[in-house]
Design an enzyme around this catalytic site. Structure first.
Site, PDB file in Angstrom:
ATOM      1  N   HIS A   1      68.238  -4.139  -1.641  1.00 16.91           N
ATOM      2  CA  HIS A   1      69.489  -4.156  -0.878  1.00 16.91           C
ATOM      3  C   HIS A   1      70.439  -5.248  -1.370  1.00 16.91           C
ATOM      4  CE1 HIS A   1      67.351  -2.221   2.864  1.00 16.91           C
ATOM      5  NE2 HIS A   1      67.586  -1.355   1.897  1.00 16.91           N
TER       6      HIS A   1
HETATM    7  C1  LIG Z   1      65.430   2.481  -4.804  1.00 17.24           C
HETATM    8  C2  LIG Z   1      66.491   2.122  -3.811  1.00 17.24           C
HETATM    9  C3  LIG Z   1      66.345   2.511  -2.474  1.00 17.24           C
HETATM   10  C4  LIG Z   1      67.314   2.143  -1.549  1.00 17.24           C
HETATM   11  N1  LIG Z   1      67.228   2.641  -0.282  1.00 17.24           N
HETATM   12  C5  LIG Z   1      68.216   2.397   0.600  1.00 17.24           C
HETATM   13  C6  LIG Z   1      68.225   3.028   1.866  1.00 17.24           C
HETATM   14  O1  LIG Z   1      67.414   3.903   2.176  1.00 17.24           O
HETATM   15  N2  LIG Z   1      69.189   2.664   2.740  1.00 17.24           N
HETATM   16  C7  LIG Z   1      70.126   1.724   2.430  1.00 17.24           C
HETATM   17  O2  LIG Z   1      70.943   1.395   3.306  1.00 17.24           O
HETATM   18  N3  LIG Z   1      70.197   1.187   1.199  1.00 17.24           N
HETATM   19  C8  LIG Z   1      69.288   1.534   0.277  1.00 17.24           C
HETATM   20  N4  LIG Z   1      69.389   1.054  -0.999  1.00 17.24           N
HETATM   21  C9  LIG Z   1      70.571   0.257  -1.342  1.00 17.24           C
HETATM   22  C10 LIG Z   1      71.843   1.097  -1.466  1.00 17.24           C
HETATM   23  O3  LIG Z   1      71.585   2.340  -2.084  1.00 17.24           O
HETATM   24  C11 LIG Z   1      72.843   0.281  -2.275  1.00 17.24           C
HETATM   25  O4  LIG Z   1      73.070  -0.939  -1.585  1.00 17.24           O
HETATM   26  C12 LIG Z   1      74.193   0.956  -2.488  1.00 17.24           C
HETATM   27  O5  LIG Z   1      74.063   2.198  -3.135  1.00 17.24           O
HETATM   28  C13 LIG Z   1      75.050   0.017  -3.312  1.00 17.24           C
HETATM   29  O6  LIG Z   1      76.289   0.597  -3.609  1.00 17.24           O
HETATM   30  P1  LIG Z   1      77.164  -0.027  -4.781  1.00 17.24           P
HETATM   31  O7  LIG Z   1      78.407   0.776  -4.855  1.00 17.24           O
HETATM   32  O8  LIG Z   1      77.269  -1.490  -4.558  1.00 17.24           O
HETATM   33  O9  LIG Z   1      76.303   0.161  -6.109  1.00 17.24           O
HETATM   34  P2  LIG Z   1      75.602   1.433  -6.726  1.00 17.24           P
HETATM   35  O10 LIG Z   1      75.421   2.497  -5.688  1.00 17.24           O
HETATM   36  O11 LIG Z   1      74.382   0.945  -7.416  1.00 17.24           O
HETATM   37  O12 LIG Z   1      76.646   2.006  -7.773  1.00 17.24           O
HETATM   38  C14 LIG Z   1      76.991   1.362  -8.971  1.00 17.24           C
HETATM   39  C15 LIG Z   1      77.411   2.408  -9.989  1.00 17.24           C
HETATM   40  O13 LIG Z   1      78.040   1.767 -11.076  1.00 17.24           O
HETATM   41  C16 LIG Z   1      77.589   2.341 -12.288  1.00 17.24           C
HETATM   42  N5  LIG Z   1      77.748   1.334 -13.344  1.00 17.24           N
HETATM   43  C17 LIG Z   1      77.063   0.185 -13.502  1.00 17.24           C
HETATM   44  N6  LIG Z   1      77.509  -0.478 -14.581  1.00 17.24           N
HETATM   45  C18 LIG Z   1      78.508   0.259 -15.113  1.00 17.24           C
HETATM   46  C19 LIG Z   1      79.349   0.089 -16.238  1.00 17.24           C
HETATM   47  N7  LIG Z   1      79.256  -0.992 -17.021  1.00 17.24           N
HETATM   48  N8  LIG Z   1      80.263   1.057 -16.525  1.00 17.24           N
HETATM   49  C20 LIG Z   1      80.383   2.158 -15.726  1.00 17.24           C
HETATM   50  N9  LIG Z   1      79.587   2.358 -14.639  1.00 17.24           N
HETATM   51  C21 LIG Z   1      78.671   1.417 -14.329  1.00 17.24           C
HETATM   52  C22 LIG Z   1      76.142   2.697 -12.012  1.00 17.24           C
HETATM   53  O14 LIG Z   1      75.655   3.671 -12.923  1.00 17.24           O
HETATM   54  C23 LIG Z   1      76.246   3.206 -10.572  1.00 17.24           C
HETATM   55  O15 LIG Z   1      76.550   4.578 -10.527  1.00 17.24           O
HETATM   56  C24 LIG Z   1      68.440   1.386  -1.952  1.00 17.24           C
HETATM   57  C25 LIG Z   1      68.603   1.012  -3.288  1.00 17.24           C
HETATM   58  C26 LIG Z   1      67.650   1.394  -4.219  1.00 17.24           C
HETATM   59  C27 LIG Z   1      67.863   1.018  -5.659  1.00 17.24           C
END
Ligand SMILES: Cc1cc2nc3c(=O)[nH]c(=O)nc-3n(C[C@H](O)[C@H](O)[C@H](O)COP(=O)(O)OP(=O)(O)OC[C@H]3O[C@@H](n4cnc5c(N)ncnc54)[C@H](O)[C@@H]3O)c2cc1C
Length: 512
Positions: free
Chosen positions: A454
């Protein structure tokens, strides 16, 4: 959603994950705003193009070693305790590979965060939390949304193990908590989940595959990795990206990093924005000294408590999750800072990508959710392909260790309650010894320590960005993902990641 050669967008959104897919979809509702969304992973154009396992809500793809939609980062959970942190690398980002638990942050979380701007007060975010969802259990109410992109359904407690979990928690005096998105007293209840008919609806599906896909002003590029941001005289002017086997520099009016809490700070560092001494030591030309980028990292430590079914139990019908119990630790947040999440799928099934593993013990995922930023993320090379050095700093303080002990003992109490005996042949891990001895229990926890995945707080509001995600000291550059939360919320962050996309889209559209 078209795929011509990139032309200069008004806004370049980097990363189509929990926040980025949302932000790009909302910004492109304005036909006058040209949006380019660059995603490092694959971008299917239809639901049918998703590999099946990525939509199956009985599985957690991020728990499966080697899953092609997952990027792992080497990390240390505690000194000498290595771990591979997982992040989704696919349309939808980590929401495509996560557990599908979709629970709102608590009012206390917004009270902490709103010191960085009124956009984050509970009263300001509530309309957006309603707008982002369609609550399939409660419908449109003063609290819930009836027409938003993310469907929310609470888990079914009729599975015998889920029913027994709930009865056991009740028998121990834990309150009923039928709607974990209602800010009521914490207790035992079903888990709100972005799952319908056994399908986990990630943010790519929810926000980008529908009407947004036909917008001429929205371009979504898959397999397009941003390497760094170009910054000239204090203004972000474009980005270096790898796409279609070519490296290009794309100019953009504004750049919003939504690459997630491990990649957004790394990208800033690689662009020369971060702790100057550290960057210079690794040969990265310093553009803007901003020590707070990567100086902190906040997440939730997790261990697994296991019990043996006394009789064969059916596999889950549509969701790996059963019920959940939230409770406060001694002196902890009244909203409940300990979490016991029931899995209806054995660990070997979650790891192996199989919903059924007859006879295997079943897990309770036990986490301490106290908002604390105990880790760091440091860049150790100018080469973008060298991963950053990540530490979680778990269990450093007496309060951290006590919280985890209390959570494990609370989980063990549920498993050993008479009401759970209906399905359970007993607790298999931890064995009795550690439960009765703090030192032994600390050692047991350390030996099994994991993380809820998280991560938040690596580019925090306040020290690194303002409440609108604008990077301090620069123009034309924002961060809009879980990096900006100063600490992880008192619940899982997925619902809050979506909210971040909504909040920052509103700020961009309002011109602020
Ligand atoms: C295994 C797992 C289980 C989880 N389970 C839960 C759950 O059940 N409930 C919950 O509340 N939270 C859960 N989480 C956490 C939650 O999914 C994340 O906190 C949330 O998705 C984060 O959103 P974000 O936009 O910050 O990043 P992310 O959703 O990680 O998105 C980042 C995106 O940026 C892209 N990216 C990265 N670097 C680059 C680059 N240089 N150029 C272009 N694109 C790039 C990646 O490919 C990705 O698509 C879980 C996380 C994981 C990994």
């Amino acid at each position: 959603m078209s795929t011509p050669a990139p032309r200069r967008p008004d806004v370049l959104v980097v990363g189509a994950g929990g926040s980025g897919a949302v932000l790009a979809a909302r910004l492109s509702e304005d036909p006058g705003c040209e949006v380019l969304l660059a995603e490092a992973g694959p971008v299917p154009r239809a639901l049918s193009d998703f590999p099946g396992g990525l939509l199956d809500a009985r599985l957690v793809p991020g728990a499966q070693p080697g899953n092609a939609a997952v990027r792992t980062f080497p990390a240390l959970l505690a000194p000498g305790l290595p771990y591979a942190a997982a992040r989704g690398r696919f349309l939808g980002g980590s929401t495509t590979v996560n557990g599908g638990y979709f629970v709102r942050a608590r009012r206390e979380d917004f009270d902490r965060w709103s010191v960085h701007g009124d956009l984050w007060s509970y009263d300001r975010v509530l309309p957006l939390m309603r707008a982002l969802e369609t609550d399939l259990d409660f419908g449109a109410t003063a609290l819930h949304g009836g027409g938003g992109p993310v469907p929310v359904r609470r888990t079914d407690l009729s599975h015998p193990a889920a029913a027994a979990f709930h009865a056991a928690a009740r028998s121990l005096g834990h309150p009923d908590d039928p709607d974990k998105n209602a800010q009521a007293a914490p207790g035992a209840g079903p888990v709100p989940s972005n799952t319908v008919d056994g399908r986990r609806i990630n943010t790519g599906v929810a926000y980008l595959l529908g009407e947004a896909a036909r917008r001429p002003n929205l371009t979504v590029l898959g397999d397009c990795a941003v390497r760094s941001v170009e910054i000239r005289r204090g203004r972000a002017t474009g980005a270096v990206l790898d796409h279609g086997g070519r490296r290009t520099v794309l100019d953009a009016g504004e750049i919003v990093l939504c690459a997630g809490s491990l990649s957004s700070p790394h990208l800033l560092h690689l662009s020369g924005v971060g702790p100057a001494d550290d960057l210079a030591r690794h040969g990265i030309p310093v553009v803007h000294d901003l020590p707070a980028v990567g100086a902190a990292l906040s997440d939730h430590p997790q261990v697994t408590v296991e019990w043996a079914p006394r009789r064969p139990l059916p596999p889950p019908s549509g969701n790996w999750l059963g019920g959940a119990l939230h409770l406060p630790s001694t002196g902890g947040a009244a909203a409940g800072d300990l979490e016991i999440l029931q899995s209806l799928v054995p660990i070997m099934g979650l790891v192996g990508g199989e919903a059924a593993a007859p006879g295997a013990p079943l897990p309770l995922l036990v986490s301490a959710l106290a908002p604390r930023a105990s880790g760091t993320l440091r860049t150790v090379s100018a080469d973008p392909d060298v991963p950053p050095r990540i530490t979680y700093g778990y269990l450093e303080t007496g309060a951290d260790r006590r919280g985890m002990r209390e959570a494990v003992r609370a989980a063990a109490a549920v498993v050993t309650a008479d009401a759970f005996g209906e399905v359970s042949g007993g607790l298999t891990d931890p064995p009795p010894g550690p439960l009765d001895d703090d030192g032994l229990l600390d050692a047991w926890i350390l030996a099994r320590l994991g993380t809820s995945q998280h991560t938040c707080g690596t580019v925090p509001m306040g020290a690194a960005v303002d409440g609108h995600g604008r990077v301090h000291g620069l123009t034309g550059l924002r961060v809009a993902d879980t990096s900006v939360l100063p600490d992880a919320p008192l619940r899982g962050p997925a619902a809050t990641a979506v909210l971040i996309g909504e909040v920052i889209a509103g700020a961009v559209r309002a011109g602020g």
